[in-house]
Scaffold this active site. Sequence first.
Site: not given
Ligand code: THU
Length: 146
Positions: A50, A61
């Site tokens: 993030e 992913e």
């Molecule tokens: N996120 C992922 O890494 N993969 C997903 O398939 C869905 C969302 C992450 C993005 C963010 O850091 C957190 O999950 C909340 O959305």
Amino acid sequence: MMTVDDQTLRTMVDAARRASEAAYCPYSRFRVGAAVLGEDGAIVGGCNVENASYGLTSCAERNAIFAAVAQGMTAIRAVVVFTPTATPTAPCGACRQVIHEFGPGAEIISVCEGPDRLRARLPELLPGAFGPRSLDPADDPKRPLA
Ligand code: THU
């Protein structure tokens, strides 16, 4: 089309779970880990990262895929997504598009702390995708005939 065998899937789930432990997610507190499987059997992991600007967040992913490409893997057979939740989570739309680039027929398996799993092929998650072939002039419907 090949399906990921149980032994490989267990290894991928372990890799995705381990990757999730490195998640940098101080804003959402939502840890995600992913593992991608190459044609040669190699497995590469990634976690979500993030950013204080929120919008620059990159999903587990995509980070796994970009790390795999940096190691020379350009054909992906499967992606496992792990979330430490009670129910499994499917990849977001942006990740589906990035998966399509390297694994248009890839198996997508979502796992979590609970017993439920989601198992699908990318075309089910992203039907009618835009991809490398869409840029081929031969696919242009307005091309001059012969
Ligand atoms: N996120 C992922 O890494 N993969 C997903 O398939 C869905 C969302 C992450 C993005 C963010 O850091 C957190 O999950 C909340 O959305």
